[in-house]
Write a protein that holds these residues in place. Structure first.
Motif, PDB file in Angstrom:
ATOM      1  N   ALA A 219      -4.251   2.932   0.030  1.00  0.00           N
ATOM      2  CA  ALA A 219      -5.538   2.950  -0.661  1.00  0.00           C
ATOM      3  C   ALA A 219      -5.371   2.776  -2.167  1.00  0.00           C
ATOM      4  CB  ALA A 219      -6.268   4.265  -0.362  1.00  0.00           C
ATOM      5  N   GLN A 220      -4.359   3.425  -2.730  1.00  0.00           N
ATOM      6  CA  GLN A 220      -4.138   3.276  -4.167  1.00  0.00           C
ATOM      7  C   GLN A 220      -3.739   1.844  -4.514  1.00  0.00           C
ATOM      8  OE1 GLN A 220      -5.154   5.470  -5.960  1.00  0.00           O
ATOM      9  NE2 GLN A 220      -4.927   7.468  -5.001  1.00  0.00           N
ATOM     10  N   GLY A 221      -2.902   1.245  -3.673  1.00  0.00           N
ATOM     11  CA  GLY A 221      -2.521  -0.140  -3.921  1.00  0.00           C
ATOM     12  C   GLY A 221      -3.694  -1.082  -3.836  1.00  0.00           C
ATOM     13  N   LEU A 222      -4.557  -0.864  -2.821  1.00  0.00           N
ATOM     14  CA  LEU A 222      -5.739  -1.719  -2.704  1.00  0.00           C
ATOM     15  C   LEU A 222      -6.676  -1.537  -3.889  1.00  0.00           C
ATOM     16  CD1 LEU A 222      -6.476  -1.254   1.117  1.00  0.00           C
ATOM     17  CD2 LEU A 222      -5.566  -3.300  -0.016  1.00  0.00           C
ATOM     18  N   SER A 223      -6.791  -0.303  -4.378  1.00  0.00           N
ATOM     19  CA  SER A 223      -7.629  -0.070  -5.550  1.00  0.00           C
ATOM     20  C   SER A 223      -7.091  -0.806  -6.770  1.00  0.00           C
ATOM     21  CB  SER A 223      -7.699   1.437  -5.837  1.00  0.00           C
ATOM     22  OG  SER A 223      -8.446   1.687  -7.012  1.00  0.00           O
ATOM     23  N   GLY A 322      -0.123   9.435  -6.345  1.00  0.00           N
ATOM     24  CA  GLY A 322      -1.533   9.816  -6.401  1.00  0.00           C
ATOM     25  C   GLY A 322      -1.970  10.184  -7.814  1.00  0.00           C
ATOM     26  N   ALA A 323      -1.101  10.906  -8.535  1.00  0.00           N
ATOM     27  CA  ALA A 323      -1.464  11.321  -9.891  1.00  0.00           C
ATOM     28  C   ALA A 323      -1.583  10.117 -10.820  1.00  0.00           C
ATOM     29  CB  ALA A 323      -0.427  12.302 -10.423  1.00  0.00           C
ATOM     30  N   LEU A 324      -0.652   9.167 -10.740  1.00  0.00           N
ATOM     31  CA  LEU A 324      -0.721   7.982 -11.598  1.00  0.00           C
ATOM     32  C   LEU A 324      -1.924   7.113 -11.259  1.00  0.00           C
ATOM     33  CD1 LEU A 324       3.056   6.927 -11.817  1.00  0.00           C
ATOM     34  CD2 LEU A 324       1.637   7.992 -13.592  1.00  0.00           C
TER      35      LEU A 324
END
Length: 421
Positions: A219-223, A322-324
């Motif tokens: 999800a973070q990569g897609l964001s 997640g934090a980054l």
């Protein structure tokens, strides 16, 4: 329908269960039935021998011998072919009727009633069994009084006492067995319910784990890809080179996300920890990859180069990811720092930024300052805290509006019992 005064049956027992139920007798039931039959036949043979020795010329002898043979045959046949409970009661009625006639003819047969008392208690409802036992004990008393030369209190008291003891012990053991069976059934039912609950909790925990893994990786990569593609679209006409740079970065993130997805499917470590890479190297790779679009991420390691357990390394790397991601999306920071500190019994990861900060969350509060306000998108702080809690770790946050934030994740390296959720 079972008579309301029947002996209590265990919940798992069928109405036809008992000493004469076909195929339902266990080894102890068969041994007890054989013992009762043997005792009855032995007492019957002893009484018959006594009568023959003392009254061999009596005209009652043929009747007594014939009835004794009938009693022995019926009792042995009942042991050889138990049949149903109803058939057992019919045989008991035949045996009792023949025994009553024999006792009236020859009082010395009275003590054959002892095995019959126990048989009656096993086959009949409680009230019917007590009534029959009372009648048998009364007939034994009368027979003993007929045999006695004079009045003997033992002849009057001994048969009722023996009958009462046999009845009391049998009823107590039956009820105790029923209580134990109920307890066993409750324990079995509780174990089944506990197993079902554990399966449900395990399924829920696995779903939560997968949800956190997907959030912190795919999800973070897609964001990030979405933001890069939007930036490329805005600069496509005015700055084609910058737009191509954004596209290449998005493609790199997509390739990394594909690797993460494949490893997630196979339940392996994060891609940055693959092929034996340590946590320090994985964090350095992460910092280099995230240093773009105005955000500079630095990495620093303190303490000895300790080989961390796979779960701890994976949890700290996911925490950093997640934090980054939240720093990039929410804080507006220009710089961020990852600091890994390894001690003898603890490993800690600090994630600091110089962004806008936020009010520190209250302990036990539900607001997630690191998460996305859209509940359909992010897990944020709860996911990080839950991952650390599974390893007995803790999460601390220090932040002041306008002065950035510091997130500290700590995991003990010695075995510890995770705190209760």
């Amino acid at each position: 329908m079972r008579h309301p005064d029947d002996h209590p049956q265990p919940p798992s027992a069928s109405p036809a269960s008992g000493a004469f139920a076909p195929g339902a007798q266990n080894r102890d039931d068969r041994l007890l039935s054989a013992l009762l039959t043997t005792a009855f036949v032995v007492l019957l043979a002893g009484a018959l021998l006594r009568y023959v020795l003392k009254h061999g010329d009596s005209d009652r002898l043929p009747w007594i011998v014939g009835l004794s043979v009938v009693l022995a045959v019926v009792q042995v046949a009942g042991q050889a072919r138990p049949g149903s409970r109803r058939a057992g009661r019919v045989r008991l009625a035949v045996v009792v009727a023949c025994w009553v006639v024999v006792v009236l003819l020859a009082p010395s047969f009275a003590w054959c009633a002892v095995p019959l008392i126990h048989t009656a208690l096993r086959l009949l409802p409680t009230r019917s069994a007590v009534a029959l036992v009372t009648a048998l004990a009364t007939l034994v008393v009368l027979a003993e009084l007929r045999l006695a030369d004079g009045f003997d209190p033992n002849h009057l008291l001994l048969p009722p006492v023996v009958a009462a003891l046999a009845t009391g012990v049998f009823v107590y053991l039956t009820r105790e067995a029923t209580r134990r069976q109920h307890l066993i059934d409750d324990l079995v039912r509780t174990r089944r319910e506990l197993a079902a609950t554990e399966r449900r909790e395990g399924t829920l925990a696995e779903r939560q784990r997968l949800s956190r893994e997907i959030h912190d990786s795919l999800a973070q990569g897609l964001s990030s890809q979405n933001m890069l593609l939007q930036a490329a679209d805005r600069q496509w006409d005015t700055d084609p080179e910058a737009a191509r740079t954004h596209l290449r970065t998005a493609a790199s993130i997509a390739a990394h996300g594909l690797t993460e997805a494949r490893r997630l499917v196979h339940d392996l470590a994060p891609a940055d920890l693959a092929e034996g890479a340590g946590l320090a190297q994985a964090l350095a790779t992460l910092a280099a990859r995230e240093s773009r679009d105005g955000l500079t991420v630095r990495f620093h390691a303190e303490g000895p180069d300790t080989h961390l357990p796979d779960q701890a390394a994976s949890a700290l790397l996911r925490t950093a990811q997640g934090a980054l991601a939240n720093i990039r999306e929410h804080s507006g920071a220009r710089t961020a720092a990852l600091t890994l500190t390894c001690l003898d019994d603890t490993v800690a990861l600090d994630v600091a930024d110089d962004g806008r900060g936020f009010p520190a969350p209250e302990p036990g509060g539900t607001r997630d300052p690191l998460g996305d306000p859209d509940p359909l998108r992010g897990h944020g702080l709860p996911a990080i805290r839950a991952r650390l809690r599974q390893l007995g770790g803790t999460l601390a946050i220090e932040s002041t509006p306008g002065e950035g934030a510091v997130l500290t994740a700590t995991i003990p390296l010695t075995p510890a019992t995770p705190p209760a959720p």
